[in-house]
Scaffold this active site. Structure first.
Site, mmCIF file in Angstrom:
data_model
loop_
_atom_site.group_PDB
_atom_site.id
_atom_site.type_symbol
_atom_site.label_atom_id
_atom_site.label_comp_id
_atom_site.label_asym_id
_atom_site.label_seq_id
_atom_site.Cartn_x
_atom_site.Cartn_y
_atom_site.Cartn_z
ATOM 1 N N TYR A 53 -23.729 34.930 68.649
ATOM 2 C CA TYR A 53 -23.688 35.061 70.108
ATOM 3 C C TYR A 53 -22.313 34.684 70.632
ATOM 4 O O TYR A 53 -21.550 33.952 70.003
ATOM 5 C CB TYR A 53 -24.762 34.202 70.780
ATOM 6 N N CYS A 54 -21.990 35.228 71.804
ATOM 7 C CA CYS A 54 -20.750 34.910 72.507
ATOM 8 C C CYS A 54 -20.979 35.166 73.997
ATOM 9 O O CYS A 54 -22.124 35.350 74.428
ATOM 10 C CB CYS A 54 -19.567 35.704 71.962
ATOM 11 N N THR A 55 -19.933 35.192 74.781
ATOM 12 C CA THR A 55 -20.088 35.275 76.236
ATOM 13 C C THR A 55 -20.761 36.563 76.681
ATOM 14 O O THR A 55 -21.766 36.543 77.389
ATOM 15 C CB THR A 55 -18.717 35.150 76.929
ATOM 16 N N ILE A 82 -24.420 35.722 76.313
ATOM 17 C CA ILE A 82 -25.044 34.641 77.089
ATOM 18 C C ILE A 82 -25.314 35.078 78.518
ATOM 19 O O ILE A 82 -26.343 34.727 79.109
ATOM 20 C CB ILE A 82 -24.143 33.394 77.076
#
Length: 341
Positions: A203-205, A232
């Site tokens: 996961y990342c932004t 996210i």
């Protein structure tokens, strides 16, 4: 040679102070949005100029990178121009049907100006272009599928920088210590060594770094690679809409003037100066330093927004003393980010 030299219609001419006054005096609202796409762009410079002209006419602000491998955008759009903006996106060969990630918390002040830059890559990875197939990506999981995979014991890996995960992360996630994405890829590969047969969640932004990481891991033999759909930002939207459990703790760091948006009420980090519970990122008030760090309100007042005694001394100094201090300290921090010992 700069192809835009002399083209005042394709660059910004206002000072930061003028831009801030203009933004403060606006009587309309703005919508902050991010999006990306890996797509083969034949002429990034031509695309850059095309986008700048179209989005300047719509009074958009933001930071957009264009490269041969695609586009990566974080920007805001006047609410009254939103429909025109969407129509432009849908009419464009590279952008049609591109997924939007709308900001969780938005005060309309996310960006001061419109910057569109041609880069070697939309996300700097330190790798050769032909090192792996960036289009051979992993599975995209929505919030429900993501939560189920977490509950089943999958390996969760945060593909953001250390200063991002310090203020917010998923429960039990592996959080690399790297400060850049190019440093993080080999670190993650080493952390996951021997786990090629396990289920991996990335996961990342907003998803752009995970997209590349999933292809990178598949290239290195990982068989079950998955990424959070929309990152996210979209996870928060999904859990709010579906009433799924929110497994993210704290804030989501964002690369604009807001520096963060709250995903849950938890505060998981501390002030770098006094150790009190805090997750507010600031830049050192000494603009010659500008170091990014976490500072609580009390320390912000006591230290005049400075990251160190030397920077505080500079902030309070007379103009003559400032010149002396510049010669002594030079204010070039050897770290991009302040870390607790």
């Amino acid at each position: 040679m700069d192809p835009n030299k002399g083209r005042t219609d394709l660059i910004n001419r206002l000072s930061p102070e003028e831009l801030q006054r203009k933004l403060d005096n606006e009587t309309f609202t703005r919508k902050t949005v991010s999006f990306y796409r890996y797509v083969m762009v034949e002429n990034p410079g031509e695309l850059r100029n095309q986008l700048f002209k179209a989005w300047k006419e719509l009074d958009c602000l933001g930071r957009i990178y264009v490269a041969n491998e695609g586009i990566n955008a974080q920007m805001n759009v006047p609410a009254h121009n939103w429909d025109q903006f969407v129509a432009f996106i849908q009419s464009h060969e590279y952008l049609k049907d591109i997924p939007f990630k709308i900001a969780v918390e938005d005060d309309g002040k996310s960006f001061l100006k419109l910057q569109i830059k041609v880069r070697q890559k939309i996300v700097a990875d330190g790798l050769n272009d032909d090192e792996f197939d960036v289009t051979n990506v992993g599975n995209h999981l929505d919030a429900k599928e993501w939560n189920q995979a977490m509950d089943q014991g999958a390996l969760v890996v945060d593909m953001r920088n250390h200063y991002e995960s310090e203020v917010g992360k998923f429960e039990g996630a592996i959080t690399p210590k790297a400060e850049t994405f190019s440093e993080e890829l080999p670190e993650v590969l080493e952390i996951l060594k021997g786990k090629q047969d396990e289920k991996v969640l990335l996961y990342c932004t907003g998803g752009v770094r995970c997209e590349k990481t999933s292809a990178f891991l598949k290239h290195h033999g990982f068989k079950d690679v998955n990424q959070l759909l929309g990152g996210i930002i979209d996870y928060k939207r999904q859990v709010d809409q579906t009433q799924e459990e929110n497994k993210f703790q704290g804030k989501n760091f964002v690369f604009d003037n807001r520096l963060g948006e709250r995903i849950s009420d938890e505060v998981i980090s501390t002030c770098h100066q006094c150790g009190e519970t805090c997750d507010t990122h600031v830049n050192c008030s000494n603009v010659r330093c500008n170091l990014l760090f976490i500072q609580c309100n009390n320390c912000g007042t006591t230290n005049h927004g400075a990251c160190s005694d030397s920077c505080k001394e500079y902030i309070l100094a007379t103009p003559e003393r400032k010149i002396e201090l510049e010669n002594i300290h030079q204010y070039k921090p050897n770290k991009r980010y302040f870390k607790m010992a």
